[in-house]
Scaffold this motif. Sequence first.
Motif, mmCIF file in Angstrom:
data_model
loop_
_atom_site.group_PDB
_atom_site.id
_atom_site.type_symbol
_atom_site.label_atom_id
_atom_site.label_comp_id
_atom_site.label_asym_id
_atom_site.label_seq_id
_atom_site.Cartn_x
_atom_site.Cartn_y
_atom_site.Cartn_z
ATOM 1 N N GLN A 128 0.821 -1.203 0.000
ATOM 2 C CA GLN A 128 0.000 0.000 0.000
ATOM 3 C C GLN A 128 0.862 1.263 0.000
ATOM 4 O O GLN A 128 0.948 1.979 0.989
ATOM 5 N N ARG A 129 1.479 1.517 -1.136
ATOM 6 C CA ARG A 129 2.256 2.734 -1.338
ATOM 7 C C ARG A 129 2.209 3.064 -2.823
ATOM 8 O O ARG A 129 1.929 2.182 -3.646
ATOM 9 N N PRO A 130 2.469 4.301 -3.207
ATOM 10 C CA PRO A 130 2.317 4.707 -4.612
ATOM 11 C C PRO A 130 3.069 3.838 -5.598
ATOM 12 O O PRO A 130 2.615 3.658 -6.734
ATOM 13 N N THR A 131 4.210 3.275 -5.180
ATOM 14 C CA THR A 131 5.014 2.459 -6.090
ATOM 15 C C THR A 131 4.696 0.977 -5.989
ATOM 16 O O THR A 131 5.362 0.158 -6.614
ATOM 17 N N GLY A 132 3.713 0.607 -5.195
ATOM 18 C CA GLY A 132 3.353 -0.789 -5.044
ATOM 19 C C GLY A 132 4.472 -1.592 -4.427
ATOM 20 O O GLY A 132 5.036 -1.203 -3.405
ATOM 21 N N THR A 133 4.824 -2.706 -5.063
ATOM 22 C CA THR A 133 5.905 -3.544 -4.530
ATOM 23 C C THR A 133 7.274 -3.040 -4.947
ATOM 24 O O THR A 133 8.289 -3.604 -4.547
ATOM 25 N N HIS A 134 7.311 -2.009 -5.759
ATOM 26 C CA HIS A 134 8.574 -1.455 -6.225
ATOM 27 C C HIS A 134 8.868 -0.155 -5.466
ATOM 28 O O HIS A 134 7.989 0.478 -4.917
ATOM 29 N N PRO A 136 10.873 2.504 -2.670
ATOM 30 C CA PRO A 136 11.134 2.503 -1.228
ATOM 31 C C PRO A 136 9.920 2.060 -0.412
ATOM 32 O O PRO A 136 8.775 2.231 -0.829
ATOM 33 N N LEU A 137 10.194 1.497 0.756
ATOM 34 C CA LEU A 137 9.120 1.027 1.641
ATOM 35 C C LEU A 137 8.333 2.178 2.245
ATOM 36 O O LEU A 137 7.146 2.043 2.517
ATOM 37 N N SER A 138 9.006 3.287 2.496
ATOM 38 C CA SER A 138 8.337 4.416 3.135
ATOM 39 C C SER A 138 7.961 5.481 2.106
ATOM 40 O O SER A 138 8.540 5.554 1.016
ATOM 41 N N VAL A 139 6.996 6.300 2.459
ATOM 42 C CA VAL A 139 6.526 7.361 1.573
ATOM 43 C C VAL A 139 6.245 8.596 2.423
ATOM 44 O O VAL A 139 5.884 8.484 3.596
ATOM 45 N N THR A 140 6.417 9.773 1.849
ATOM 46 C CA THR A 140 6.125 10.990 2.603
ATOM 47 C C THR A 140 4.619 11.168 2.727
ATOM 48 O O THR A 140 3.848 10.661 1.899
ATOM 49 N N ALA A 141 4.213 11.877 3.753
ATOM 50 C CA ALA A 141 2.783 12.090 4.005
ATOM 51 C C ALA A 141 2.107 12.760 2.813
ATOM 52 O O ALA A 141 0.997 12.376 2.410
ATOM 53 N N GLN A 142 2.771 13.761 2.227
ATOM 54 C CA GLN A 142 2.182 14.472 1.091
ATOM 55 C C GLN A 142 2.018 13.557 -0.123
ATOM 56 O O GLN A 142 0.971 13.557 -0.773
ATOM 57 N N ARG A 143 3.055 12.767 -0.398
ATOM 58 C CA ARG A 143 2.998 11.861 -1.547
ATOM 59 C C ARG A 143 1.929 10.800 -1.336
ATOM 60 O O ARG A 143 1.210 10.445 -2.279
ATOM 61 N N TRP A 144 1.789 10.286 -0.130
ATOM 62 C CA TRP A 144 0.781 9.272 0.174
ATOM 63 C C TRP A 144 -0.619 9.840 -0.005
ATOM 64 O O TRP A 144 -1.500 9.204 -0.584
ATOM 65 N N ARG A 145 -0.822 11.053 0.491
ATOM 66 C CA ARG A 145 -2.133 11.703 0.355
ATOM 67 C C ARG A 145 -2.456 11.961 -1.107
ATOM 68 O O ARG A 145 -3.577 11.695 -1.565
ATOM 69 N N GLU A 146 -1.480 12.494 -1.852
ATOM 70 C CA GLU A 146 -1.707 12.801 -3.261
ATOM 71 C C GLU A 146 -2.113 11.553 -4.046
ATOM 72 O O GLU A 146 -2.999 11.604 -4.897
ATOM 73 N N HIS A 147 -1.459 10.441 -3.750
ATOM 74 C CA HIS A 147 -1.770 9.202 -4.467
ATOM 75 C C HIS A 147 -3.202 8.757 -4.194
ATOM 76 O O HIS A 147 -3.938 8.391 -5.116
ATOM 77 N N HIS A 148 -3.617 8.803 -2.937
ATOM 78 C CA HIS A 148 -4.956 8.328 -2.588
ATOM 79 C C HIS A 148 -6.062 9.271 -3.025
ATOM 80 O O HIS A 148 -7.216 8.850 -3.160
ATOM 81 N N MET A 149 -5.715 10.507 -3.268
ATOM 82 C CA MET A 149 -6.716 11.456 -3.740
ATOM 83 C C MET A 149 -6.762 11.505 -5.268
ATOM 84 O O MET A 149 -7.623 12.169 -5.841
ATOM 85 N N SER A 150 -5.843 10.800 -5.919
ATOM 86 C CA SER A 150 -5.757 10.844 -7.375
ATOM 87 C C SER A 150 -6.547 9.703 -8.021
ATOM 88 O O SER A 150 -6.930 8.733 -7.369
ATOM 89 N N ALA A 152 -5.265 7.656 -9.970
ATOM 90 C CA ALA A 152 -4.357 6.511 -10.094
ATOM 91 C C ALA A 152 -4.546 5.499 -8.968
ATOM 92 O O ALA A 152 -4.091 4.362 -9.060
ATOM 93 N N CYS A 153 -5.222 5.912 -7.918
ATOM 94 C CA CYS A 153 -5.439 5.035 -6.766
ATOM 95 C C CYS A 153 -6.474 3.964 -7.127
ATOM 96 O O CYS A 153 -7.609 4.277 -7.516
ATOM 97 N N ALA A 154 -6.096 2.716 -6.991
ATOM 98 C CA ALA A 154 -6.982 1.606 -7.339
ATOM 99 C C ALA A 154 -8.087 1.423 -6.303
ATOM 100 O O ALA A 154 -7.962 1.862 -5.156
#
Length: 207
Positions: A128-134, A136-150, A152-154
Motif C-alpha cells: 500500500q504505497r504509490p510504487t506498489g511492490t517497487h 522505497p518502503l516508506s513514503v512521505t505524508a504528502q505523496r501518500w495523500r496525493e496518491h490516494h486522492m488521485s 491513479a489510486c486503485a
Amino acid sequence: RRFHTAEVLRIGFFDLAGLIEDPAEQLSDLAEVIVVALVQAVRAELLGKLAGASTSAAELGREPPELAVVALGAFGARELGYHSELELAFVVPDGADPALALRMSRAIVTALSVSTVEGSLYTLDTRQRPTGTHGPLSVTAQRWREHHMSRACAEWEHATVLNARVLGSGERRFTSELGAIVDELSEHAATVLAHSAQPTVGALVEA
C-alpha cells in the motif's frame, strides 16, 4: 517473540474458554503494541549509531525521521485473526531523509517478519504505497495523500484505508498530523467506493 507467543496463547486459551467476547480486538491490540515498540526501538538504535564515535563525517548531524506506521485493512479495523497478515504503510514527514527512512522501514519489516528459532511474528503486506511492490518502503505524508486522492489510486487501495489508523497516534506531533490525513483519506475512500457501487446509466438501460 516470546511475549508475542505468550500473549497469543493467553488470548487463545480465554477464547476457547469463552471468557473473551472478541479475540480479534485483543489480537489487533497486541500487534499494535509490538509494532509501536519496534518503531521506537529501531529509531533509538539508529539514533545511537548516528551519534556513535564510528559515525562517518557524512552522517554526522543526521537524525532518523519520525516514521509512523499506518494500520490498514483488517489490522486498521481491529479485526485480526490468529493467522492474519498485517497490512502496513510506512509514512514519514515531508522532507525526511529518504536513506534513513529506508533503513528504518527495512529494519522494522525484518524484525516483524524474519523467522528465527523462536519463529516469526507476522506476515506483512506493504504494497500500500504509490510504487506498489517497487520503490522505497516508506513514503512521505504528502505523496501518500496525493496518491490516494488521485485517479491513479486503485479501488482495492481505497478499500484498505476505509478503517485505516495511525498506530501510537497522539504520541508525537507527526502521528497526530498524519491522523488527520488518514481520516480525510478514509472519508474520501468511502465516497469513491460508494460511487463505484452505484449502477451506471448504461447498466440500468441494459437491465
